[in-house]
Design a protein around this motif. Structure first.
Motif, PDB file in Angstrom:
ATOM      1  N   PHE A  62       0.842  -1.209   0.000  1.00  0.00           N
ATOM      2  CA  PHE A  62       0.000   0.000   0.000  1.00  0.00           C
ATOM      3  C   PHE A  62       0.872   1.252   0.000  1.00  0.00           C
ATOM      4  O   PHE A  62       0.568   2.241  -0.661  1.00  0.00           O
ATOM      5  N   SER A  63       1.954   1.177   0.763  1.00  0.00           N
ATOM      6  CA  SER A  63       2.815   2.345   0.897  1.00  0.00           C
ATOM      7  C   SER A  63       3.379   2.757  -0.460  1.00  0.00           C
ATOM      8  O   SER A  63       3.446   3.952  -0.768  1.00  0.00           O
ATOM      9  N   THR A  64       3.769   1.779  -1.262  1.00  0.00           N
ATOM     10  CA  THR A  64       4.246   2.114  -2.613  1.00  0.00           C
ATOM     11  C   THR A  64       3.073   2.483  -3.516  1.00  0.00           C
ATOM     12  O   THR A  64       3.169   3.389  -4.343  1.00  0.00           O
ATOM     13  N   MET A  65       1.946   1.775  -3.338  1.00  0.00           N
ATOM     14  CA  MET A  65       0.795   1.980  -4.224  1.00  0.00           C
ATOM     15  C   MET A  65       0.309   3.424  -4.219  1.00  0.00           C
ATOM     16  O   MET A  65       0.035   3.988  -5.285  1.00  0.00           O
ATOM     17  N   ALA A 259       3.902  -6.214  -4.851  1.00  0.00           N
ATOM     18  CA  ALA A 259       2.480  -6.331  -4.536  1.00  0.00           C
ATOM     19  C   ALA A 259       1.616  -5.426  -5.427  1.00  0.00           C
ATOM     20  O   ALA A 259       0.712  -5.919  -6.101  1.00  0.00           O
ATOM     21  N   PRO A 260       1.894  -4.123  -5.488  1.00  0.00           N
ATOM     22  CA  PRO A 260       1.023  -3.297  -6.340  1.00  0.00           C
ATOM     23  C   PRO A 260       1.157  -3.597  -7.831  1.00  0.00           C
ATOM     24  O   PRO A 260       0.157  -3.585  -8.553  1.00  0.00           O
ATOM     25  N   VAL A 261       2.378  -3.881  -8.300  1.00  0.00           N
ATOM     26  CA  VAL A 261       2.545  -4.105  -9.738  1.00  0.00           C
ATOM     27  C   VAL A 261       1.880  -5.410 -10.153  1.00  0.00           C
ATOM     28  O   VAL A 261       1.204  -5.479 -11.181  1.00  0.00           O
ATOM     29  N   LEU A 262       2.040  -6.473  -9.335  1.00  0.00           N
ATOM     30  CA  LEU A 262       1.338  -7.722  -9.624  1.00  0.00           C
ATOM     31  C   LEU A 262      -0.164  -7.486  -9.621  1.00  0.00           C
ATOM     32  O   LEU A 262      -0.907  -8.077 -10.397  1.00  0.00           O
ATOM     33  N   GLY A 276      -6.110  -5.691  -5.723  1.00  0.00           N
ATOM     34  CA  GLY A 276      -4.987  -6.269  -6.452  1.00  0.00           C
ATOM     35  C   GLY A 276      -3.720  -6.282  -5.617  1.00  0.00           C
ATOM     36  O   GLY A 276      -2.977  -7.262  -5.614  1.00  0.00           O
ATOM     37  N   THR A 277      -3.479  -5.184  -4.895  1.00  0.00           N
ATOM     38  CA  THR A 277      -2.288  -5.119  -4.055  1.00  0.00           C
ATOM     39  C   THR A 277      -2.342  -6.180  -2.957  1.00  0.00           C
ATOM     40  O   THR A 277      -1.339  -6.827  -2.650  1.00  0.00           O
TER      41      THR A 277
END
Lengths: 343, 323
Positions: A62-65, A259-262, A276-277
C-alpha cells in the motif's frame, strides 16, 4: 516520467476484474501445489506465520501503491519504516511512554518524513526516484547515527503478546489491521475528492492542473500517506518481533513494488487497485512461505520473486497492448517513447 | 531564486559542472591535510586510491544507462553474480586467471544484454525490469553459493589486488584505462555519439535514423560489462569472492553520476565530472575514517550530497534557462 494521457488509459472494469481473477487463480494453484507437496503448509502454525507476514507485505505494498497513484515512486519506504520502528522503541523503552502514545508518535514521524519527501519533490521539480533514493540514505543514516544501531529489546511485554495473539486459531489481528487499512484506502480512492485528485494528478498532471486540481498538494499528501503506511508496516514488525531492530526495512524494496505491480497498479500513475495489491502481497507471501516449508530455502527465493515479477509485468504489458489496440487505434507512439514507456 | 543578482560570477560558476566539484575537492583536501597528519601519508593515499577503483567503475556502469534515460538497479546484483562466478571458476574449476576474467566479463555483458532486450522488447519501464532481474541475479548468486565466499584464489590474482608502486595501487590501472576508453567512446565514436543522442532527444535521434532500441540495448550491455569489471576488481581488492559484493553499490552508482551532473532524463553525462564526484566521495569517506566518526555518517552525508547536487543542477538549469 510524465507520460501522455492516452498511452495508458485506465484499464476497463472488465480488464481489471480479469487481472484480479487471474491473480487469484495463480494463488489458488500455488496453494494446491504447496499443500500437496508439503502438508505442513496448511498447519495452523504456518498459517499463523503466513497471516502475520502477509499483513506486513500488504501494508508495504500500500505504501508504494499510494505514491504510484501519482506516477511517482518512493524508494525510502524501508528507511522511513525503520525510523518509525526505532522511534517507537526509543519512546517505549527509554522514555517509557505508554504503547498507544509511542505508536501514534512513530506514525506521525513516518508521515512527517513522507511529507518531507513530497515537499522536496514538488518544490524542486526533481524526479521522485532521485529524491527518495537520496532521502532513503539520509533517513537511514540519521537513524543509525542516533540509535547507534542498537536494538530495543526490552519493550513492554504487551507488544510481543499482541504479536502472538491468534484469532480463530491462525489469524493474526495484524492481518485485520492491514485489511482495515485497505478498506480505508478503497474509500479514499473511490469515494473522496482527495483520492480522485491524487489519481488525476497521476493520470495527467497537466490536465489535472488545468482543471483546478492542486497537483502539488496531491503529490505531497500521497507521499505523507506513504510515509505513514511505511511506518505502520514497521510497527507491525515490532509487534511480530517483540523488538525494535535497526535492520528492519532493508529488504522492502522488491516486495513493496511486487504487490502493487502484480495487482495491476500502473507505474505511470492514475490507477490503483487495492484488492490487487492485497492479492499481489498474498502471492508473494505464499511463495515465500511455500518455498520455506518445502525447504528450498531463502537462497532461491530471490530468483523466484524476480522471475515472477518479470512474468507479471510482461503479462500486464501485453494486456495493455491489447487494450490499446481496442481503443480505436489511437496513435500513442510519441507519448510512450517520451515517457520511457508505461509498464 | 534571484536570477539577476551576481549574474556574471554566478553564471560562470554554475555553468561549469566541474567547478563546484573541484572547489569541494580542494576544500576537502586542504581541510583534511591540515587537520590530520595521517592524511597525506603514502599509505593513506594508497588506501584512498584503492577504494576509488571499484566505485569509479560502478559509477560508470550506472552513468551509461543514465545516458540513454534508463536506469540499472541490477548493477550490484549483477556484480555479485560475476564476483562469485569468477571466484568459483578460479577456485572450483581451476580456470586460468585471464579465462576466468573474460568469462566474468561475458556474464556481466550477458546480464546487461538481458536487461536491455527485456526493456526494449517489452517496452516496460527499465526500473521494473532491472528491479526484477536484480532479484533474479541475487537469487542465482545466493542459490549457488549459499552465502559462502570463495577464499582460495590464485596467488597472482590476489597479489594484483594488493600490489602497489609507492602510493599507486596496481588496481588503479583498469579504471584509468576504462575511463579513457569511455571518454573516447562517448566523444569520438559513432555508437558513443548515438548513445548521447538517444538520451538527449529520443524522437530527434530516431528521426535522424539512429536505431534507438539498439542503442538502448548497447547501453545496458555496456553497463553490465562494467558492473562485471567492477566486480572482478572488487574480488581482487578483497582477495576473496564474497557473495555480498555489490549489495551496497546501488546508492553509490547513482550518487557519483548525479553529483557529477548527469541529467536523469538522459543525454548529458560527463566521464570527468563523474570521476571527480567519485574522488569527492572517497575523500569524504576517508575523512570520516580519519576523524573516527561513526561510519553511519557516510550514509547520511551521501544522501545529503546527492540532494545538494540535485539542487545545484536545478539552479544551474534555471539560470541557463533564464539567460
Amino acid at each position: 516520467m510524465t507520460p501522455s494521457s492516452d498511452s495508458r488509459a485506465r484499464p476497463s472494469w472488465l480488464a481489471e476484474q480479469s487481472n484480479l481473477i487471474g491473480l487469484a487463480a495463480i494463488i489458488i494453484l500455488f496453494w494446491f501445489l504447496f499443500t500437496s507437496l508439503a502438508p505442513g503448509f496448511v498447519s495452523s502454525f504456518n498459517l499463523f506465520a503466513l497471516s502475520r507476514s502477509l499483513a506486513v507485505d500488504i501494508v508495504i505494498g500500500f505504501s508504494t501503491m499510494v505514491v504510484l497513484a501519482t506516477g511517482g515512486m518512493n524508494l525510502a519506504i524501508g528507511s522511513i519504516g525503520v525510523c518509525a520502528v526505532m522511534a517507537s522503541g526509543y519512546l517505549m523503552q527509554t522514555i517509557g511512554l505508554p504503547i498507544p502514545v509511542a505508536m501514534a508518535l512513530a506514525l506521525l514521524l513516518g508521515a512527517f518524513l513522507g511529507w518531507l519527501n513530497g515537499f522536496v519533490i514538488v518544490r524542486s521539480g526533481v524526479n521522485s526516484f532521485i529524491i527518495t533514493l537520496a532521502s532513503a540514505s539520509l533517513f537511514l543514516g540519521g537513524m543509525l547515527i542516533l540509535s547507534k544501531a542498537q536494538t530495543f529489546n526490552a519493550l513492554p511485554p504487551e507488544i510481543a503478546a499482541f504479536g502472538r495473539m491468534r484469532w480463530g486459531g491462525f489469524v493474526s489481528p495484524l492481518l485485520l489491521v492491514a485489511l482495515a487499512i485497505g478498506a480505508a484506502l478503497v474509500v479514499l480512492f473511490r469515494f473522496t475528492a482527495l483520492g480522485r485528485e491524487i489519481l488525476a494528478a497521476g493520470a495527467n498532471p497537466r490536465a489535472a492542473e488545468l482543471s483546478g486540481v492542486p497537483v502539488g498538494r496531491a503529490i505531497i499528501i500521497a507521499h505523507t500517506l506513504s510515509g505513514a503506511l511505511a511506518a505502520s508496516a514497521g510497527l507491525m514488525l515490532v509487534f511480530r518481533l517483540g523488538a525494535a531492530m535497526p535492520s528492519i526495512g532493508q529488504d522492502w524494496l522488491l516486495p513493496s513494488f511486487l504487490a502493487p505491480v502484480l495487482g495491476g497498479t500502473l507505474l505511470a500513475g492514475g490507477f490503483v487497485s487495492v484488492v490487487g495489491t492485497i492479492l499481489g502481497a498474498l502471492l508473494v507471501t505464499t511463495l515465500r512461505s511455500g518455498l520455506l516449508v518445502m525447504q528450498i530455502g531463502n537462497f532461491w527465493l530471490q530468483l523466484f520473486l524476480g522471475l515472477i515479477l518479470l512474468a507479471a509485468v510482461m503479462i500486464d504489458r501485453y494486456r495493455g497492448v491489447y487494450a490499446e489496440r481496442r481503443s480505436l487505434g489511437r496513435k500513442t507512439n510519441l507519448g510512450r517513447k517520451e515517457s520511457g514507456r508505461r509498464a | 531564486m534571484s536570477q539577476n543578482r551576481n549574474l556574471t560570477f554566478g553564471q560562470r560558476f554554475l555553468a561549469n559542472e566541474w567547478s563546484a566539484l573541484a572547489v569541494a575537492i580542494v576544500i576537502g583536501l586542504v581541510t583534511l591535510a591540515t587537520l590530520s597528519s595521517a592524511f597525506l601519508t603514502e599509505f593513506n593515499l594508497y588506501v584512498m586510491l584503492r577504494s576509488f577503483c571499484v566505485v569509479l567503475i560502478v559509477a560508470f556502469a550506472q552513468m551509461l544507462t543514465l545516458a540513454v534515460g534508463q536506469m540499472n538497479l541490477s548493477v550490484g546484483a549483477l556484480g555479485g553474480l560475476v564476483a562469485i562466478a569468477v571466484g568459483g571458476m578460479m577456485e572450483k574449476w581451476g580456470f586460468p586467471v585471464p579465462v576466468a576474467i573474460l568469462c566474468g566479463l561475458a556474464i556481466g555483458a550477458g546480464g546487461g544484454l538481458i536487461n536491455g532486450l527485456l526493456t526494449v522488447r517489452t517496452g516496460i519501464n527499465g526500473f521494473i525490469i532491472t528491479l526484477a532481474t536484480a532479484s533474479a541475479f541475487t537469487g542465482i548468486n545466493l542459490g549457488i553459493t549459499e552465502s559462502i565466499p570463495f577464499y582460495n584464489l590464485p596467488a597472482s590474482f590476489v597479489a594484483f589486488g594488493t600490489g602497489r608502486i609507492s602510493a599507486l595501487p596496481y588496481l588503479l590501472l583498469p579504471p584509468v584505462l576504462i575511463a579513457i576508453a569511455l571518454a573516447f567512446f562517448l566523444a569520438r565514436t559513432v555508437p558513443g555519439r548515438q548513445l548521447l543522442a538517444v538520451g538527449g532527444n529520443p524522437q530527434a535521434a530516431e528521426l535522424s535514423g539512429i536505431p534507438r532500441d539498439g542503442v538502448i540495448v548497447m547501453a545496458h550491455t555496456l553497463s553490465g560489462l562494467l558492473a562485471g569489471a567492477a566486480a572482478i576488481l572488487a574480488v581482487a581488492q578483497l582477495g576473496s569472492a564474497q557473495p555480498s559484493i555489490g549489495v551496497d553499490w546501488l546508492l553509490m552508482s547513482f550518487a557519483a553520476p548525479i553529483i557529477g551532473g548527469a541529467a536523469l532524463a538522459g543525454g548529458h553525462i560527463s566521464v570527468a565530472a563523474t570521476a571527480l564526484a567519485v574522488v569527492l566521495i572517497v575523500i569524504i569517506q576517508n575523512g570520516m575514517v580519519l576523524a573516527k566518526v561513526d561510519p553511519y555518517w557516510v550514509q547520511f552525508l551521501l544522501g545529503a550530497l546527492i540532494l545538494a547536487a540535485v539542487g545545484l543542477n536545478r539552479l544551474r538549469a534555471v539560470r541557463a534557462g533564464g539567460a
